[in-house]
Design a protein around this motif. Structure first.
Motif, short mmCIF file in Angstrom:
data_model
loop_
_atom_site.label_atom_id
_atom_site.label_comp_id
_atom_site.label_asym_id
_atom_site.label_seq_id
_atom_site.Cartn_x
_atom_site.Cartn_y
_atom_site.Cartn_z
N ALA A 15 0.84 -1.21 0.00
CA ALA A 15 0.00 0.00 0.00
C ALA A 15 0.87 1.25 0.00
O ALA A 15 0.57 2.22 -0.72
N ARG A 16 1.95 1.24 0.79
CA ARG A 16 2.86 2.41 0.82
C ARG A 16 3.53 2.62 -0.52
O ARG A 16 3.66 3.74 -1.01
N ALA A 19 1.02 4.03 -2.93
CA ALA A 19 0.73 5.43 -2.60
C ALA A 19 1.90 6.34 -2.96
O ALA A 19 1.70 7.42 -3.50
N ASP A 20 3.12 5.89 -2.68
CA ASP A 20 4.30 6.72 -2.92
C ASP A 20 4.65 6.78 -4.40
O ASP A 20 4.59 7.83 -5.03
N ASP A 23 1.21 6.94 -6.69
CA ASP A 23 0.26 7.99 -6.35
C ASP A 23 -1.16 7.43 -6.40
O ASP A 23 -2.06 7.98 -7.05
N ASP A 25 -4.13 5.87 -3.86
CA ASP A 25 -4.55 5.79 -2.47
C ASP A 25 -6.01 5.33 -2.41
O ASP A 25 -6.90 6.01 -2.92
N ASP A 27 -7.95 5.42 -0.02
CA ASP A 27 -8.76 6.28 0.84
C ASP A 27 -9.22 7.57 0.14
O ASP A 27 -9.76 8.46 0.78
N ARG A 28 -8.98 7.66 -1.18
CA ARG A 28 -9.34 8.88 -1.92
C ARG A 28 -10.28 8.56 -3.08
O ARG A 28 -10.05 8.97 -4.21
N ALA A 47 -10.49 4.82 -5.63
CA ALA A 47 -9.15 5.26 -5.24
C ALA A 47 -8.87 6.59 -5.91
O ALA A 47 -9.59 7.01 -6.81
N ASP A 49 -5.61 9.99 -6.41
CA ASP A 49 -4.22 10.41 -6.30
C ASP A 49 -4.15 11.75 -5.57
O ASP A 49 -5.17 12.36 -5.28
#
Length: 174
Positions: A15-16, A19-20, A23, A25, A27-28, A47, A49
């Motif tokens: 997940a990291r 996300a990193d 881009d 996520d 939660d978005r 999801a 960015d």
């Protein structure tokens, strides 16, 4: 079979990385504007960015549904058929938004820029793929598939800005 969304949520390292480097996520999932598909098919944000872009599942079903990406500037493109294919794209070519020519040379140049910021990109990517149970095709295959989906099947997935009835611009053109 466990859902890939659940697997990403359970695997912190994957997940990291997504996300990193990607881009991406989970939660978005809320888009900044009211939108719908011209076809009237269902649209489910799942999801996003950091720049306000959103990934949507299109139609009915589960994680095998087509995935449309819409940025916050009024552009959209179908980028994958299913979450499995999207995660392969994000893992192999996290700089896909900047690939306009879909060539390996362009991707290598963008990769070099990413590697300056994330020197352990390949190691982290490979670990994420293993814990998510994904095989990773090479960049040329992933870029060819992105182009095929976006300009082929993607022509049938037109995102509309609902309040004005105007279609989003195509992010990826043939």
């Amino acid at each position: 079979m466990e859902s890939l969304i659940a697997a990403v949520r359970e695997q912190d390292e994957a997940a990291r990385f997504l996300a990193d480097a990607g881009d991406f996520d989970l939660d978005r999932g809320d888009h900044v504007e009211d939108v719908h598909l011209a076809s009237g098919d269902a649209l489910e944000g799942f999801a996003g960015d950091g720049a306000g872009g959103t990934y949507f599942f299109c139609g009915e079903g589960g994680e095998e549904r087509p995935v449309l990406y819409a940025d916050s500037e009024g552009g959209a493109a179908l980028v994958a058929i299913g979450l499995h294919e999207l995660l392969q794209l994000l893992l192999v070519v996290p700089w896909w938004r900047d690939c306009q020519a879909f060539t390996e040379e362009e991707s290598r140049n963008l990769s070099a820029e990413y590697l300056e910021d994330v020197p352990d990109l390949a190691v982290r990517r490979d670990r994420a793929a293993v814990v998510l149970g994904l095989e990773l095709p090479d960049q040329a295959v992933v870029l060819a598939r992105l182009r095929e989906v976006a300009v082929g099947v993607g022509a049938n997935f037109v995102l509309i800005f609902t309040p004005e009835g105007h279609p989003y611009d195509q992010l990826i053109s043939g």
